[in-house]
Motif scaffolding. Structure first.
Motif, PDB file in Angstrom:
ATOM      1  N   GLN A  89       0.810  -1.219   0.000  1.00 13.33           N
ATOM      2  CA  GLN A  89       0.000   0.000   0.000  1.00 13.33           C
ATOM      3  C   GLN A  89       0.846   1.273   0.000  1.00 13.33           C
ATOM      4  OE1 GLN A  89      -3.022  -0.140   3.068  1.00 13.33           O
ATOM      5  NE2 GLN A  89      -3.409  -2.312   2.739  1.00 13.33           N
ATOM      6  N   THR A 142       0.447  -2.063   7.799  1.00 10.90           N
ATOM      7  CA  THR A 142      -0.606  -1.387   7.038  1.00 10.90           C
ATOM      8  C   THR A 142      -1.929  -1.282   7.795  1.00 10.90           C
ATOM      9  OG1 THR A 142      -1.190  -3.491   5.983  1.00 10.90           O
ATOM     10  CG2 THR A 142       0.402  -2.083   4.840  1.00 10.90           C
ATOM     11  N   GLU A 166      -4.022  -3.956   8.903  1.00 14.53           N
ATOM     12  CA  GLU A 166      -5.061  -4.933   8.533  1.00 14.53           C
ATOM     13  C   GLU A 166      -5.016  -6.158   9.452  1.00 14.53           C
ATOM     14  OE1 GLU A 166      -5.907  -2.158   5.744  1.00 14.53           O
ATOM     15  OE2 GLU A 166      -7.108  -3.917   6.257  1.00 14.53           O
ATOM     16  N   SER A 179      -5.728  -9.285  11.574  1.00 12.97           N
ATOM     17  CA  SER A 179      -6.832 -10.243  11.591  1.00 12.97           C
ATOM     18  C   SER A 179      -6.319 -11.526  12.235  1.00 12.97           C
ATOM     19  CB  SER A 179      -7.339 -10.504  10.166  1.00 12.97           C
ATOM     20  OG  SER A 179      -6.320 -11.060   9.361  1.00 12.97           O
ATOM     21  N   THR A 225      -8.867  -4.583  13.298  1.00 13.50           N
ATOM     22  CA  THR A 225      -8.393  -3.242  13.640  1.00 13.50           C
ATOM     23  C   THR A 225      -9.596  -2.321  13.728  1.00 13.50           C
ATOM     24  OG1 THR A 225      -6.257  -3.582  12.567  1.00 13.50           O
ATOM     25  CG2 THR A 225      -6.971  -1.310  12.869  1.00 13.50           C
ATOM     26  N   LYS A 237      -7.275   3.196  12.965  1.00 13.88           N
ATOM     27  CA  LYS A 237      -5.978   3.233  12.317  1.00 13.88           C
ATOM     28  C   LYS A 237      -5.288   4.563  12.607  1.00 13.88           C
ATOM     29  CE  LYS A 237      -6.761   0.092   8.407  1.00 13.88           C
ATOM     30  NZ  LYS A 237      -6.630  -0.067   6.937  1.00 13.88           N
ATOM     31  N   THR A 296      -2.919   5.620   7.305  1.00 15.30           N
ATOM     32  CA  THR A 296      -3.363   4.871   6.132  1.00 15.30           C
ATOM     33  C   THR A 296      -2.575   5.341   4.920  1.00 15.30           C
ATOM     34  OG1 THR A 296      -5.146   6.460   5.688  1.00 15.30           O
ATOM     35  CG2 THR A 296      -5.705   4.520   7.000  1.00 15.30           C
ATOM     36  N   TRP A 346      -0.625 -10.297  10.402  1.00 15.66           N
ATOM     37  CA  TRP A 346      -0.413  -8.937   9.935  1.00 15.66           C
ATOM     38  C   TRP A 346       0.588  -8.963   8.798  1.00 15.66           C
ATOM     39  CZ3 TRP A 346       0.932 -10.497  14.950  1.00 15.66           C
ATOM     40  CH2 TRP A 346       2.286 -10.496  15.290  1.00 15.66           C
ATOM     41  N   THR A 347       0.955  -7.821   8.272  1.00 15.83           N
ATOM     42  CA  THR A 347       1.676  -7.783   7.003  1.00 15.83           C
ATOM     43  C   THR A 347       3.128  -7.350   7.122  1.00 15.83           C
ATOM     44  OG1 THR A 347      -0.405  -7.264   5.879  1.00 15.83           O
ATOM     45  CG2 THR A 347       1.623  -6.876   4.650  1.00 15.83           C
TER      46      THR A 347
END
Length: 876
Positions: free
Chosen positions: A446, A712, A714, A716, A725, A728, A731, A766-767
């Protein structure tokens, strides 16, 4: 890549006011202020409004002016705040009636802003705020979030004040930490830099580079070898380098001790390791011994204990203030760190980080015990990587609780280990980083770029107070030759010519590093040849800009002729500085006062703890008699000027918009089963939440936590707990910097709850790399609690309400949900135990039901995961 370029104290005690006294002072001050207020109040501050620089608002009977963009920052509640007080306002109300401008109500009426009420009145936000007994003794000075060694009265107040902030010398509000290297002795005819050259009156800390891990797993500086620089060398005839005859050792350590006596507030800390001595060490003859260093020392607790015990003895012997661990790197990424160490680092890369955790925990505990015995506090710090690639292989950095602070190696972010031409030490991303662009990182994440100081600072801010994070700056350049494309070289490529021999560790895909007169501070390969990398002290880069090589060039065995023009450039977005020689196609990147000034401002504005410098000998001054730049202190002077005229650093893990409950429950969080860094996509460990209370946490309770905006946002799970989340902090792309510190996530405790002494495992996902969770809040039946996991200050640890007290089976069968009807009321199977190992077919009872194990399991509470290891066999 971080290349460390090669090659008794006097404390004045001060009485500390208790927290209660400080609060009383604040109340008196507030009362006095309101009694003389006559200025009209600006519009009341709103938590949802956005304010830009110079905007005004009133809060608590005081007018405030915004210093920069802000939203949600409560005026007057943060140490490093975007709000600047303009003085009292409004007409005092002697009746105690609530003031609509936001003035605190002395009657004890609940405050709708959610601010804790010292009377103990319930807060309508759900946060309970009972009276809190102020911490006494040294505990009152413990920094927020720092691990406390059990059973030890750690003398925190020796170094920290009653707010948990480090007491700094020389008028500094933030740290200025300089690495002092052992090898610039002048014995080879090159410019000398000794302890007498250090600007002691401008620094807060000095790190000596380097000690190493010896073959016997003990800390060493080759003190047994005659003439070694640390304890044996002398400099006859050099003014200021006269030895202190009262000490039994000579060398750098003698001079450091001598100057520390005259500057007792400056802390002197030896660093262990570095690029060249992480996986081995240099012996007394200067030959590198590939012993394994940190990689092998951390293989067993016995070896770690040997190292830690020797470190305590070493600190005591030489009068140091602590130890700095520069382990490069305990990551699980393949081919990370010094290529000379790959035989060690790649062989057991899945074990390095746990060894690192064990090392730092052991050091923390042994230093604390020694400090209690000696009556003074010993610091534990680290030099830490800043690259998101390296950090991906370092799990969730589960060591920050043991550290006084981290020093970010936010330099060496680009260099000739690949062909992409970028800045040595960018502060911000600009969305155009050549290495990240080539790797498709912006597309994958992103638009987020992770090779800059701001991203690295936010990585650690997500796990610790801002004031325990120091931004790193390099007083040297990195550079390329044969650069094609880019804008004045920046963003171009430097592809080596045919037949060029790439250094080890680059897989034959290196960049074409600058050499000769453009590579003064070169490293040598095993054959003694200069490694082309464009490494120069800043004073040499400035001389190249003047068109001269300086009278020192010959001593470094580089050419003395300068051709072409070195034109200076500065990018206002990234804060990169560089020199571009268009005729030679040479690019050199490093910081002078323009970038250093911007970074000092960034530290001041964001509440960070300070700046760390690699290395002091790269700073510059101008010798007008010779007409050349030489070693000086221009950039240190600038740092001191800026960081002694700002505010105190941020000392709390939570920001003002996350009011943490003053009651805490005993909960721990463990991060387990990470994939190796190169395979850690997405990042999906099993995170274990353990209830160490005597009371069950029921199903339906919520667990909320914050994590760094380096991800980022997200969050989960793969556990069916519906983790999401909920807010935030940032973003989109991070061009010019991340806009907030935290994302906030939440999940609901599943069927079966978390029994007293038991745990649940949530496989989260997560990322991008984050460093742990922070500011964890557990809410049960509308009542919210902090947790001991955060090692908070000023909380009262309580049993949670709304659960069931554990019974005679050790608290493993409690819970308010999970099949309390339909059975006989008597469970015949053995009660589930959090510590026992179960294989497929084993039957247990838990929460009024019988459960059968589907496969091997340990620590997973029956019913805690929708698709877990246990099969529900019905009520009992």
């Amino acid at each position: 890549m971080h290349v460390k370029l090669t090659g008794h104290r006097a404390r004045v005690g001060a009485a500390l006011a208790t927290t209660a006294a400080l609060l009383a002072t604040m109340v008196v001050t507030a009362t006095a202020t309101s009694s003389v207020a006559a200025t009209a109040c600006a519009p009341a501050w709103s938590s949802t409004a956005t304010y830009t620089g110079s905007a005004t608002a009133s809060y608590g009977g005081v007018n405030y002016r915004a210093k920069w963009w802000t939203q949600g920052n409560v005026p007057g509640t943060e140490t490093t705040s975007p709000w600047e007080s303009q003085g009292a306002c409004g007409t005092p109300d002697p009746t105690g009636t609530p003031d609509p401008t936001g003035t605190p109500d002395p009657t004890g009426t609940p405050d709708p802003t959610g601010t804790p009420d010292p009377t103990g009145t319930p807060d309508p936000t759900g946060t309970t705020t009972p009276p809190v007994t102020p911490a006494t003794g040294h505990e009152a000075c413990r920094p927020d979030g720092m691990y406390k060694t059990p059973g030890v009265d750690v003398p925190y107040c020796d170094v920290y004040d009653a707010d948990g902030r480090e007491k700094l010398p020389n008028g500094l509000d933030r740290r200025v930490i300089g690495y002092f290297s052992s090898w610039r002795t002048g014995t080879n005819g090159q410019p000398r830099y000794l302890a007498s050259d250090i600007p002691w009156n401008k620094l807060s800390h000095i790190n000596y580079a380097f000690a190493h891990v010896g073959a016997d797993n003990k800390i060493s500086v080759n003190a047994q070898a005659a003439g070694n620089p640390a304890t044996g060398m002398t400099w006859p005839g050099v003014a200021g380098a006269e030895m202190d005859p009262s000490l039994s050792y000579q060398g750098h350590f003698n001079l450091l001790a001598k100057y520390k006596k005259a500057n007792p507030g400056v802390k002197v800390i030896p660093a262990v390791g570095g690029w060249a001595e992480t996986g081995g060490y240099f012996d007394a003859d200067g030959k590198r011994v590939a012993s394994g260093g940190f990689y092998t020392m951390t293989e067993s607790q016995a070896k770690i204990d040997t190292f830690a015990d020797s470190t305590v003895a070493f600190i005591r012997q030489y009068g140091f203030d602590g130890i700095d661990i520069d382990y490069e790197y305990p990551t699980s990424n393949k081919g990370a760190g010094n290529p000379d160490d790959f035989a060690f680092s790649d062989a057991k890369r899945g074990q390095h980080f746990q060894g690192y955790v064990n090392l730092l925990k052991t050091l923390r505990e042994k230093l604390d015990k020694a400090g209690a015995e000696d009556g003074e506090y010993y610091m534990l710090t680290t030099a830490t990587p800043s690259s998101g690639w390296l950090l991906r292989g370092m799990e969730a950095y589960q060591v920050v609780q043991y550290l006084d602070y981290v020093n970010l190696m936010s330099y060496d972010l680009h260099g000739a280990w690949n062909e992409h031409v970028g800045g040595n030490s960018p502060l911000f991303d600009d969305g155009k980083d050549p290495e990240l662009t080539a790797a498709g990182v912006y597309t994958a994440y992103q638009g987020m770029g992770y090779l800059n100081g701001d991203w690295a600072a936010h990585y650690f801010r997500g796990a610790m107070p801002a004031g325990r994070v120091n931004l790193g700056v390099g007083f040297y350049t990195r550079g390329f030759q044969g650069v094609q494309g880019g804008v004045d070289g920046m963003g171009g490529k430097a592809v080596p010519p045919a037949g060029f021999s790439c250094p080890a560790g680059t897989n034959g895909k290196c960049g074409y590093g600058a050499e000769g007169v453009d590579n003064l501070w070169f490293d040598s390969d095993p054959m003694g040849n200069a490694v082309p990398a464009g490494v120069n002290p800043i004073w040499h880069a400035l001389n190249l800009q003047k068109g001269i090589a300086g009278d020192y060039a010959a001593s470094y065995k580089v050419p003395t002729a300068v051709t072409g023009s070195y034109v200076h450039h500065f990018d206002p977005v990234t804060k990169n500085e560089w020199w571009w020689n268009a005729s030679k196609k040479v690019f050199l990147s490093g910081d002078t006062t323009q970038a250093i000034g911007a970074k000092a401002d960034y530290v001041a504005d964001t509440g960070l703890g300070g700046i760390m410098i690699w290395e002091l000998a790269g700073d510059y001054g101008y010798n007008s008699a010779k007409g050349q730049y030489e070693i000086g202190q221009t950039m240190v002077d600038l740092m001191h000027s800026k960081l002694s005229a700002t505010t105190a650093y941020g000392a709390t893990k939570a920001n003002a918009d996350r009011v943490m409950p003053k009651q805490a429950i005993d909960m721990s969080i463990d991060y387990t089963q990470f994939a190796l860094g190169d395979s850690n996509y997405p990042i999906n460990p099993k995170v274990v939440f353990t209830n160490r209370s005597k009371t069950d946490i029921p199903a339906g309770a919520t667990i909320s936590f914050q994590y760094g905006t380096t991800d980022t946002g997200e969050m989960s799970d793969w556990s069916g707990m519906k983790t999401a989340t909920v807010t935030k902090g940032h973003t989109g792309p991070n061009v010019g910097g991340l806009k907030g510190d935290f994302h906030t996530a939440q999940f609901t405790v599943p069927l079966g709850g978390i029994p007293a002494g038991g745990s649940i495992t949530n496989q989260l996902k997560w990322t991008m790399p984050i460093a742990q969770f922070s500011n964890v809040i557990v809410t049960i039946g509308g009542v919210s609690y902090s947790t001991t996991y955060d090692y908070p200050r000023g909380v009262t640890v309580v049993e949670p309400t709304g659960g069931t007290t554990g019974g005679s089976t050790g608290g493993t069968t409690g819970g308010t949900t999970g099949g309390s009807t339909g059975g006989t009321g008597t469970c015949l199977a053995p009660a589930w135990s959090a510590t026992e190992t179960y294989t497929g077919g084993k039957v247990v009872s838990h929460s009024g039901r019988t459960w059968t194990a589907k496969y091997w399991t340990q620590g997973e509470a029956p019913g805690s995961q929708q698709w877990g290891a246990w099969s529900d066999s019905g009520a009992c």
